[in-house]
Design a protein around this motif. Sequence first.
Motif, mmCIF file in Angstrom:
data_model
loop_
_atom_site.group_PDB
_atom_site.id
_atom_site.type_symbol
_atom_site.label_atom_id
_atom_site.label_comp_id
_atom_site.label_asym_id
_atom_site.label_seq_id
_atom_site.Cartn_x
_atom_site.Cartn_y
_atom_site.Cartn_z
ATOM 1 N N UNK A 78 15.796 12.581 8.794
ATOM 2 C CA UNK A 78 14.391 11.274 8.096
ATOM 3 C C UNK A 78 13.758 12.365 8.579
ATOM 4 N N UNK A 79 12.717 12.822 7.202
ATOM 5 C CA UNK A 79 11.276 12.811 6.900
ATOM 6 C C UNK A 79 10.936 11.797 6.763
ATOM 7 N N UNK A 80 9.573 11.539 7.219
ATOM 8 C CA UNK A 80 8.538 10.609 6.627
ATOM 9 C C UNK A 80 7.252 10.842 7.291
ATOM 10 N N UNK A 81 5.744 10.606 6.217
ATOM 11 C CA UNK A 81 4.549 9.964 6.872
ATOM 12 C C UNK A 81 4.709 8.714 6.221
ATOM 13 N N UNK A 82 3.752 8.044 6.819
ATOM 14 C CA UNK A 82 4.060 6.328 6.740
ATOM 15 C C UNK A 82 2.512 5.779 7.014
ATOM 16 N N UNK A 83 2.145 5.951 8.608
ATOM 17 C CA UNK A 83 0.763 5.055 8.957
ATOM 18 C C UNK A 83 0.239 4.318 8.578
ATOM 19 N N UNK A 84 1.406 3.128 8.045
ATOM 20 C CA UNK A 84 1.118 1.562 7.910
ATOM 21 C C UNK A 84 0.241 1.040 9.310
ATOM 22 N N UNK A 85 1.182 1.364 10.102
ATOM 23 C CA UNK A 85 0.757 0.708 11.554
ATOM 24 C C UNK A 85 -0.489 1.548 12.535
ATOM 25 N N UNK A 86 0.381 2.980 12.571
ATOM 26 C CA UNK A 86 -0.828 4.023 12.899
ATOM 27 C C UNK A 86 -1.043 5.174 11.611
ATOM 28 N N UNK A 87 -2.528 4.559 11.321
ATOM 29 C CA UNK A 87 -3.345 5.345 10.302
ATOM 30 C C UNK A 87 -3.519 7.021 10.820
ATOM 31 N N UNK A 88 -3.262 7.623 11.601
ATOM 32 C CA UNK A 88 -3.894 8.987 11.847
ATOM 33 C C UNK A 88 -2.576 9.315 10.663
ATOM 34 N N UNK A 89 -2.963 10.389 10.402
ATOM 35 C CA UNK A 89 -2.012 11.404 10.114
ATOM 36 C C UNK A 89 -0.593 11.547 11.105
ATOM 37 N N UNK A 90 0.648 11.393 11.032
ATOM 38 C CA UNK A 90 1.445 10.979 11.625
ATOM 39 C C UNK A 90 3.051 11.674 11.143
ATOM 40 N N UNK A 91 3.992 12.706 10.962
ATOM 41 C CA UNK A 91 5.127 12.952 10.117
ATOM 42 C C UNK A 91 6.192 13.100 11.250
ATOM 43 N N UNK A 92 7.005 11.626 10.776
ATOM 44 C CA UNK A 92 8.236 11.313 11.550
ATOM 45 C C UNK A 92 9.031 12.067 11.032
ATOM 46 N N UNK A 93 10.449 13.320 12.510
ATOM 47 C CA UNK A 93 11.390 13.611 11.470
ATOM 48 C C UNK A 93 12.299 13.304 12.624
ATOM 49 N N UNK A 94 13.176 12.525 12.287
ATOM 50 C CA UNK A 94 14.185 12.067 12.864
ATOM 51 C C UNK A 94 15.326 12.233 13.006
ATOM 52 N N UNK A 95 16.163 12.672 13.679
ATOM 53 C CA UNK A 95 17.660 12.854 13.841
ATOM 54 C C UNK A 95 18.578 11.493 13.193
ATOM 55 N N UNK A 96 19.106 11.467 12.778
ATOM 56 C CA UNK A 96 20.109 10.336 12.426
ATOM 57 C C UNK A 96 22.129 10.811 12.265
ATOM 58 N N UNK A 97 22.725 10.660 12.816
ATOM 59 C CA UNK A 97 23.825 10.181 13.239
ATOM 60 C C UNK A 97 24.616 9.147 12.427
ATOM 61 N N UNK A 98 26.058 9.517 12.038
ATOM 62 C CA UNK A 98 26.612 8.463 11.278
ATOM 63 C C UNK A 98 26.849 6.568 12.816
ATOM 64 N N UNK A 99 27.304 7.244 13.985
ATOM 65 C CA UNK A 99 27.115 6.260 15.032
ATOM 66 C C UNK A 99 25.960 5.961 15.258
ATOM 67 N N UNK A 100 24.853 6.662 15.007
ATOM 68 C CA UNK A 100 23.220 5.376 15.395
ATOM 69 C C UNK A 100 23.435 3.893 15.263
ATOM 70 N N UNK A 101 22.574 3.621 16.287
ATOM 71 C CA UNK A 101 22.703 2.197 15.984
ATOM 72 C C UNK A 101 21.990 1.253 15.250
ATOM 73 N N UNK A 102 21.247 1.913 13.752
ATOM 74 C CA UNK A 102 20.559 1.597 12.610
ATOM 75 C C UNK A 102 21.488 2.646 11.464
ATOM 76 N N UNK A 103 22.020 3.280 11.174
ATOM 77 C CA UNK A 103 22.983 3.998 10.722
ATOM 78 C C UNK A 103 23.550 2.911 9.287
ATOM 79 N N UNK A 104 23.035 2.479 8.034
ATOM 80 C CA UNK A 104 22.872 3.714 7.352
ATOM 81 C C UNK A 104 21.079 3.474 7.043
ATOM 82 N N UNK A 105 20.965 2.048 8.086
ATOM 83 C CA UNK A 105 18.979 1.665 7.663
ATOM 84 C C UNK A 105 18.595 2.248 8.182
ATOM 85 N N UNK A 106 17.045 1.918 7.757
ATOM 86 C CA UNK A 106 15.448 2.882 8.504
ATOM 87 C C UNK A 106 15.919 2.372 10.227
ATOM 88 N N UNK A 107 15.594 3.337 10.774
ATOM 89 C CA UNK A 107 15.419 2.619 12.305
ATOM 90 C C UNK A 107 14.061 1.876 12.719
#
Length: 143
Positions: A78-107
């Motif tokens: 999952x790769x995204x830039x949102x900035x709704x809470x933190x306005x400073x530009x930042x890019x999320x790069x998140x490893x997702x696995x089928x067995x993670x606690x939120x799969x398949x929903x967003x983290x």
Amino acid sequence: MFALDSRLQQDCLLVGDFPLCRLLLMNDSNYPWFILVPRREEVSELFQLDADDQRQLWQETTLLAEILKDTFAADKMNVATLGNVVSQLHMHVIVRRRDDVAWPAPVWGRHPAQPYAGQQVGQVIDKLRLVLTEDFQFAGEPA
């Protein structure tokens, strides 16, 4: 002068620096969750970066995503830039696995963060030391 947003300082651990971006590790052991922050002043949107910085951000993002996918056996990145809470530009790069606690929903907002304990952060950093290029400077190491 570049200053990291206080919320990112609070929620993340410093890993080091690429040529453009500071690399942070979200302090949530539920997922290998990294954040790239361009070291530029007062930038909240991608289009506020000049063309060279936009290319560099994308190169660093795709390099990191590829490395993380292989290193942490991701089913999906999952790769995204949102900035709704933190306005400073930042890019999320998140490893997702089928067995993670939120799969398949967003983290975001699914489960309380589980801070890294003991040597867990060191283990994550050690994995990265094996695969990051010479263009990366780990925090606390001489240039």
